[in-house]
Design an enzyme around this catalytic site. Structure first.
Site, PDB file in Angstrom:
ATOM      1  N   HIS A  72       0.886  -1.161   0.000  1.00 15.66           N
ATOM      2  CA  HIS A  72       0.000   0.000   0.000  1.00 15.66           C
ATOM      3  C   HIS A  72       0.924   1.210   0.000  1.00 15.66           C
ATOM      4  O   HIS A  72       2.020   1.157   0.564  1.00 15.66           O
ATOM      5  CB  HIS A  72      -0.879   0.036   1.258  1.00 15.66           C
ATOM      6  N   CYS A  92      -4.284   2.122  -4.768  1.00 13.33           N
ATOM      7  CA  CYS A  92      -3.599   3.181  -4.020  1.00 13.33           C
ATOM      8  C   CYS A  92      -2.261   3.556  -4.661  1.00 13.33           C
ATOM      9  O   CYS A  92      -1.868   4.731  -4.639  1.00 13.33           O
ATOM     10  CB  CYS A  92      -3.385   2.751  -2.572  1.00 13.33           C
TER      11      CYS A  92
END
Length: 167
Positions: free
Chosen positions: A39, A113
C-alpha cells in the site's frame, strides 16, 4: 581545487515522499526479488494522502498522519522529489485530484492506491514512484484471466476512524 569550484545545486520546493507499507508478511522475502503486496500514500506538507475503495461515488482519498496507515509496517519512506506548490496550492490540488478518484472506482489491479500515488507524484514533482511498488498489479494485469471471478473488484478493508475523507 575542482571540488571548491563545483557548487551544490540549491534544493528548492517542498519534499514529496511516498510511504510504502507492507500488506502481507511474505513481503519480507519477496521484496528482495522486486515483488510484494504494498500500500502507498503520498506525504507532502506533513500530511499523507492515500486512496482506498468504497461503495460511494464520493472521493476515496483519505488524509492521514504520515507513516500511520492502519497499523501496517512501513517498508520505506522514499523522497520522490520536490513540489513548487505552496501549502494552500497543494491542498487545492489534492481536493481537485480527489474528485478523479471516487471510492467506487477502486480496483486492486487497474486503479489502486499505488496508481493514485504515482499519479499524484507525477503531477507534483514530474517524477514517478519506483516500479517495484506496483509491480504485482502490473503483472496481474497481464494474467488477470487467471484470477477468480470478481477478485479484482473487492474493495480493501475500510479505513480506520483516524482517517478523514477529503471533501
Amino acid at each position: 581545487m575542482l571540488c571548491g569550484m563545483m557548487r551544490k545545486k540549491k534544493k528548492t520546493g517542498t519534499p514529496v515522499y511516498i510511504n510504502v507499507y507492507d500488506l502481507m508478511p511474505v513481503n519480507r522475502y519477496t521484496y528482495w526479488f522486486g515483488l510484494g503486496f504494498y500500500h502507498s500514500g503520498v506525504q507532502v506538507y506533513g500530511v499523507e494522502y492515500a486512496f482506498g475503495g468504497s461503495d460511494s461515488s464520493r472521493p476515496g482519498i483519505v488524509k492521514l498522519e504520515p507513516r500511520h496507515f492502519q497499523g501496517l509496517h512501513v517498508r520505506k519512506s522514499i523522497l520522490i522529489g520536490r513540489t513548487e506548490m505552496n501549502e494552500k496550492e497543494c491542498q487545492e490540488f489534492i481536493k481537485k485530484i480527489a474528485k478523479e478518484y471516487p471510492g467506487n472506482s477502486y480496483n486492486i489491479i487497474y486503479r489502486n492506491c499505488n496508481h493514485f500515488a504515482n499519479d499524484t507524484c507525477r503531477r507534483l514533482t514530474k517524477k514517478s514512484i519506483p516500479g517495484w511498488v506496483n509491480r504485482l498489479a502490473r503483472l496481474n494485469f497481464l494474467y488477470s484471466c487467471l484470477l477468480p471471478d470478481g477478485w479484482n473488484e473487492i474493495p480493501p478493508r475500510p479505513a480506520v476512524a483516524a482517517t478523514r475523507n477529503i471533501k
